[in-house]
Design a protein around this motif. Structure first.
Motif, PDB file in Angstrom:
ATOM      1  N   VAL A  66       0.906  -1.114   0.114  1.00  0.00           N
ATOM      2  CA  VAL A  66      -0.030  -0.085  -0.029  1.00  0.00           C
ATOM      3  C   VAL A  66       0.921   1.176   0.175  1.00  0.00           C
ATOM      4  CG1 VAL A  66      -2.140  -1.055   1.117  1.00  0.00           C
ATOM      5  CG2 VAL A  66      -0.310  -0.192   2.686  1.00  0.00           C
ATOM      6  N   SER A  67       0.244   2.180  -0.501  1.00  0.00           N
ATOM      7  CA  SER A  67       1.169   3.597  -0.663  1.00  0.00           C
ATOM      8  C   SER A  67       0.317   4.755   0.037  1.00  0.00           C
ATOM      9  CB  SER A  67       1.458   3.674  -2.129  1.00  0.00           C
ATOM     10  OG  SER A  67       2.277   2.689  -2.478  1.00  0.00           O
ATOM     11  N   VAL A  68       1.265   5.551   0.170  1.00  0.00           N
ATOM     12  CA  VAL A  68       0.843   7.016   0.800  1.00  0.00           C
ATOM     13  C   VAL A  68       1.709   8.059   0.041  1.00  0.00           C
ATOM     14  CG1 VAL A  68       0.416   8.630   2.878  1.00  0.00           C
ATOM     15  CG2 VAL A  68       0.102   6.107   3.037  1.00  0.00           C
ATOM     16  N   TYR A  69       0.960   8.917  -0.335  1.00  0.00           N
ATOM     17  CA  TYR A  69       1.549  10.030  -1.259  1.00  0.00           C
ATOM     18  C   TYR A  69       1.017  11.607  -0.729  1.00  0.00           C
ATOM     19  CZ  TYR A  69       0.828   6.190  -4.133  1.00  0.00           C
ATOM     20  OH  TYR A  69       0.591   4.917  -5.002  1.00  0.00           O
ATOM     21  N   PRO A  70       1.811  12.541  -0.999  1.00  0.00           N
ATOM     22  CA  PRO A  70       3.008  12.725  -0.943  1.00  0.00           C
ATOM     23  C   PRO A  70       3.647  12.588   0.271  1.00  0.00           C
ATOM     24  CG  PRO A  70       2.051  14.859  -0.887  1.00  0.00           C
ATOM     25  CD  PRO A  70       1.065  14.008  -0.810  1.00  0.00           C
ATOM     26  N   VAL A  71       5.041  12.498   0.388  1.00  0.00           N
ATOM     27  CA  VAL A  71       5.840  12.604   1.364  1.00  0.00           C
ATOM     28  C   VAL A  71       6.051  13.935   1.908  1.00  0.00           C
ATOM     29  CG1 VAL A  71       7.961  11.599   2.533  1.00  0.00           C
ATOM     30  CG2 VAL A  71       6.690  10.188   0.800  1.00  0.00           C
ATOM     31  N   PRO A  72       5.831  14.469   3.097  1.00  0.00           N
ATOM     32  CA  PRO A  72       6.042  15.691   3.543  1.00  0.00           C
ATOM     33  C   PRO A  72       7.739  15.770   3.900  1.00  0.00           C
ATOM     34  CG  PRO A  72       5.197  14.609   5.280  1.00  0.00           C
ATOM     35  CD  PRO A  72       5.039  13.905   3.901  1.00  0.00           C
ATOM     36  N   ARG A  73       8.360  16.992   3.910  1.00  0.00           N
ATOM     37  CA  ARG A  73       9.497  17.221   4.382  1.00  0.00           C
ATOM     38  C   ARG A  73       9.869  16.713   5.399  1.00  0.00           C
ATOM     39  NH1 ARG A  73      12.134  21.914   5.887  1.00  0.00           N
ATOM     40  NH2 ARG A  73      14.517  21.334   6.070  1.00  0.00           N
ATOM     41  N   GLY A  74       9.190  17.135   6.492  1.00  0.00           N
ATOM     42  CA  GLY A  74       9.288  16.605   7.800  1.00  0.00           C
ATOM     43  C   GLY A  74      10.722  17.229   8.611  1.00  0.00           C
ATOM     44  N   ASP A  75      10.810  16.631   9.747  1.00  0.00           N
ATOM     45  CA  ASP A  75      12.119  16.921  10.328  1.00  0.00           C
ATOM     46  C   ASP A  75      13.109  15.775  10.278  1.00  0.00           C
ATOM     47  OD1 ASP A  75      11.039  14.719  12.235  1.00  0.00           O
ATOM     48  OD2 ASP A  75      10.508  16.222  13.534  1.00  0.00           O
ATOM     49  N   ASP A  76      14.301  15.854  10.961  1.00  0.00           N
ATOM     50  CA  ASP A  76      15.189  14.920  10.746  1.00  0.00           C
ATOM     51  C   ASP A  76      14.810  13.318  11.100  1.00  0.00           C
ATOM     52  OD1 ASP A  76      17.137  16.666   9.837  1.00  0.00           O
ATOM     53  OD2 ASP A  76      18.107  16.869  11.719  1.00  0.00           O
ATOM     54  N   ALA A  77      14.074  13.297  12.303  1.00  0.00           N
ATOM     55  CA  ALA A  77      13.680  12.003  12.871  1.00  0.00           C
ATOM     56  C   ALA A  77      12.592  11.222  11.719  1.00  0.00           C
ATOM     57  CB  ALA A  77      12.992  12.201  14.090  1.00  0.00           C
ATOM     58  N   PHE A  78      11.632  12.385  11.478  1.00  0.00           N
ATOM     59  CA  PHE A  78      10.683  11.817  10.567  1.00  0.00           C
ATOM     60  C   PHE A  78      11.300  11.420   9.241  1.00  0.00           C
ATOM     61  CE2 PHE A  78       7.878  12.470   6.706  1.00  0.00           C
ATOM     62  CZ  PHE A  78       6.813  11.686   7.353  1.00  0.00           C
ATOM     63  N   ARG A  79      12.361  11.909   8.589  1.00  0.00           N
ATOM     64  CA  ARG A  79      13.085  11.315   7.479  1.00  0.00           C
ATOM     65  C   ARG A  79      13.714  10.131   7.766  1.00  0.00           C
ATOM     66  NH1 ARG A  79      13.621  17.192   6.937  1.00  0.00           N
ATOM     67  NH2 ARG A  79      15.755  17.136   7.803  1.00  0.00           N
ATOM     68  N   ARG A  80      14.505   9.906   8.886  1.00  0.00           N
ATOM     69  CA  ARG A  80      15.038   8.794   9.144  1.00  0.00           C
ATOM     70  C   ARG A  80      14.090   7.497   9.343  1.00  0.00           C
ATOM     71  NH1 ARG A  80      16.604  10.337  14.017  1.00  0.00           N
ATOM     72  NH2 ARG A  80      14.778   9.358  14.982  1.00  0.00           N
ATOM     73  N   ASP A  81      12.823   7.898  10.022  1.00  0.00           N
ATOM     74  CA  ASP A  81      11.781   6.879  10.137  1.00  0.00           C
ATOM     75  C   ASP A  81      11.262   6.615   8.795  1.00  0.00           C
ATOM     76  OD1 ASP A  81      12.516   7.011  12.856  1.00  0.00           O
ATOM     77  OD2 ASP A  81      10.490   8.109  13.439  1.00  0.00           O
TER      78      ASP A  81
END
Length: 117
Positions: A66-81
């Motif tokens: 399954v997919s979710v779009y779009p991906v927000p920029r987020g913070d460092d922890a979000f990008r890592r996760d």
């Protein structure tokens, strides 16, 4: 030829039960994470959740994920996760043969809302 769906319910209903269950939970997760006043429609042949009549997030079911779009920029922890689930720049892809991280989907929605302004 791509199918055309009249509603998000029709879209979700077109999948086998095990995928429907995941899509329904993603839908609930998005609704719980988003502010009041969101709507739903079909956009590009897949479910879209709207906020202030503008698309906030799409979600879709596929044969193996399954997919979710779009991906927000987020913070460092979000990008890592989200790193292990990124497929291209704008897609989070969650395999159906592993637990779906619904909490990460909720975080995605909250970041999308925050980044709209």
């Amino acid at each position: 030829m791509a199918e055309h769906f009249a509603s998000v319910d029709d879209y979700i209903g077109s999948f086998p039960e095990e995928v429907r269950t995941v899509l329904e939970r993603i839908r609930r997760t998005i609704h719980e994470a988003a502010p009041e006043g969101i709507g739903e429609r079909i956009g590009y042949g897949i479910p879209a959740v709207t906020l202030d009549r503008r698309i906030l997030v799409y979600f879709a079911g596929w044969r193996h994920h399954v997919s979710v779009y779009p991906v927000p920029r987020g913070d460092d922890a979000f990008r890592r996760d989200t790193g292990p689930y990124r497929s291209g720049r704008g897609t989070l892809k969650f395999p159906l043969n592993a637990p779906v991280p619904y909490d990460l989907i909720a975080r995605t929605v909250r970041h999308l809302v925050a980044e709209r302004d």
